[in-house]
Design an enzyme around this catalytic site. Structure first.
Site, PDB file in Angstrom:
ATOM      1  N   GLY A 260     -42.020  25.570  14.743  1.00 59.67           N
ATOM      2  CA  GLY A 260     -43.001  27.001  14.540  1.00 59.67           C
ATOM      3  C   GLY A 260     -42.459  27.640  13.527  1.00 59.67           C
ATOM      4  O   GLY A 260     -41.545  27.134  12.589  1.00 59.67           O
ATOM      5  N   HIS A 261     -42.789  28.663  13.364  1.00 59.94           N
ATOM      6  CA  HIS A 261     -42.542  29.744  12.230  1.00 59.94           C
ATOM      7  C   HIS A 261     -41.757  30.705  12.597  1.00 59.94           C
ATOM      8  O   HIS A 261     -41.373  31.983  11.936  1.00 59.94           O
ATOM      9  CB  HIS A 261     -43.696  30.297  11.501  1.00 59.94           C
ATOM     10  CG  HIS A 261     -44.490  29.217  10.740  1.00 59.94           C
ATOM     11  ND1 HIS A 261     -45.530  29.608  10.052  1.00 59.94           N
ATOM     12  CD2 HIS A 261     -44.251  27.611  10.574  1.00 59.94           C
ATOM     13  CE1 HIS A 261     -46.276  28.565   9.328  1.00 59.94           C
ATOM     14  NE2 HIS A 261     -45.373  27.522   9.836  1.00 59.94           N
ATOM     15  N   GLY A 262     -41.016  30.898  13.914  1.00 63.51           N
ATOM     16  CA  GLY A 262     -40.227  31.596  14.506  1.00 63.51           C
ATOM     17  C   GLY A 262     -40.628  32.600  15.112  1.00 63.51           C
ATOM     18  O   GLY A 262     -41.885  32.635  15.715  1.00 63.51           O
TER      19      GLY A 262
END
Length: 418
Positions: A260-262
């Protein structure tokens, strides 16, 4: 009611229109004490309404949205706490609207799988809970968005204007919401979207989508207050958790994020006159192979707003890109962001990264970041940066623009120049 029934009749030849109007009719009937379809004698606990008793077929091919709505009428009209039961099986359904207000506490218990149709969405959500206070969505079943059928045609990216595919689960205008035990798989876009919700407890859930799936945020908040997201696994193609405009007093603890992107606050400032964000705390989380770590992001050219009291503490990272980042040049609009960011803490962050700039603070010239503290950060560079050029000339380092920064405790990388 007469006007609503007329609209329903006019929409009779349009499946999508029929679906939306049907939900409005049902919600209006419940609110006015009229029960369409009549009561039904059920076996077992009289406050449990099994969708198969209303015609649902769990073969994965028959669209069962009408059975969901008929069962919901009985649940919502019950004067005592009631449950809508999705038993074991695979129940295909188009858009579903669970509309309130209801007369008592309601539970939706998903034991099997609810699978989305691949088309036929006239609204930006698949399953919508609206104006339903004191509601509990529980598992151990699965909400399957079948996003793999539409991802290839989603060209939104970071575009300013774009119509995303439908969110799998949207909760809007709700007080006292609990979500537990369920799995959300392959949403077409966002897995879960909370809008104007108060007192929310999300715990022990799983959210799963491939790393390359576009815009599949795990949980996105907008104007959400007093929210807890606890003890869950989130692996998606976008932010695991994103806290947006007007959200306050949000706690995220013991969440495993990746891919994911965090874990993000933002993006902020995309729309005019956004409300402030405050009291956002991430604690005891683990991040694995994410494209970003701990992030605050705001759009350039924004209206004035504030993001205050944002803490990231006791975080473990495994092979994370961009581990600590404030990006006030997010999006494609240009111009200076006027989101004022202050009182930010990154504390006790440890693990491994594949980016040489451990800390990247790219704050706004018009409203520099204030009171940003980095305390006890111990990260080890373990990978190649590829095309990324470190601001420290290839050495482990940090990038700090327009920020009032305080380093404390132990840090194992060169500090930003003063």
């Amino acid at each position: 009611m007469a006007n609503t029934r007329t609209l329903a009749a006019k929409a009779n030849n349009n499946n999508i229109g029929s679906l939306i109007i049907m939900a409005l009719v049902f919600g209006s009937c419940v609110a006015n004490g009229e029960y369409l379809g009549g009561g039904r004698e059920l076996t077992g606990n009289p406050t449990v309404f099994d969708i198969t008793q209303f015609g649902a077929v769990g073969d994965g091919r028959t669209n069962t949205f009408k059975a969901f709505l008929k069962a919901w009428i009985q649940v919502c009209a019950s004067p005592v706490p009631a449950t809508l039961l999705v038993p074991k099986g695979n129940f295909l359904a188009g858009p579903i609207i669970f509309a309130g207000p209801c007369k008592s506490h309601v539970t939706v218990n998903v034991q099997g799988t609810i699978s989305a149709t691949t088309s036929g969405f006239a609204t930006p959500e698949w399953i919508l809970f609206e104006r339903v206070d004191n509601v509990h969505l529980t598992g151990p079943g699965t909400i399957h968005g079948r996003g793999e059928a539409v991802w290839a045609t989603d060209g939104c990216g970071k575009k300013f204007k774009c119509n995303l595919p439908p969110t799998s689960l949207k909760f809007r205008n709700i007080v006292n919401l609990e979500v537990s035990g369920i799995s959300s798989v392959n949403a077409k876009a966002f897995h879960m979207f909370l809008v104007k919700t108060v007192n929310v407890n999300i715990h022990n859930i799983k959210i799963i989508a491939p790393a390359e799936s576009p815009n599949t945020d795990g949980i996105h908040l907008s104007n959400a207050d007093n929210v807890k997201i606890l003890d869950s696994f989130i692996g998606t193609g976008d932010d695991c958790v994103s806290v947006g405009r007007g959200s306050n007093n949000v706690t995220v603890e013991r969440v495993i994020c990746g891919p994911g992107h965090g874990l993000s606050v933002g993006s902020l400032g995309k729309y005019p006159n956004e409300e402030d964000v405050s009291g956002i705390h991430f604690r005891n989380c683990t991040m694995r192979n994410t494209d970003n770590g701990l992030r605050i992001k705001s759009w350039g050219g924004s209206s004035p707003s504030k993001a205050i009291d944002i803490h990231f503490e006791d975080i473990i990272m495994e092979n994370v890109k961009n581990p600590i980042i404030i990006d006030q040049n997010y999006g494609s609009r240009g111009g200076e962001s006027r989101v004022a960011i202050s009182d930010v803490l990154f504390k006790n962050v440890r693990g491994t990264t594949i980016t040489k700039d451990f800390v990247q603070f790219m704050c706004s010239k018009s409203v520099p970041c204030k009171g940003v503290r980095v305390d006890n950060v111990n990260l080890k560079f373990v990978g190649h940066v590829g095309g990324h050029q470190s601001s420290s000339g290839g050495l482990i380092g940090s990038l700090c623009n327009n920020v009032n920064l305080i380093f404390g405790g132990k840090v194992n990388f060169p500090l930003c120049p003063k």
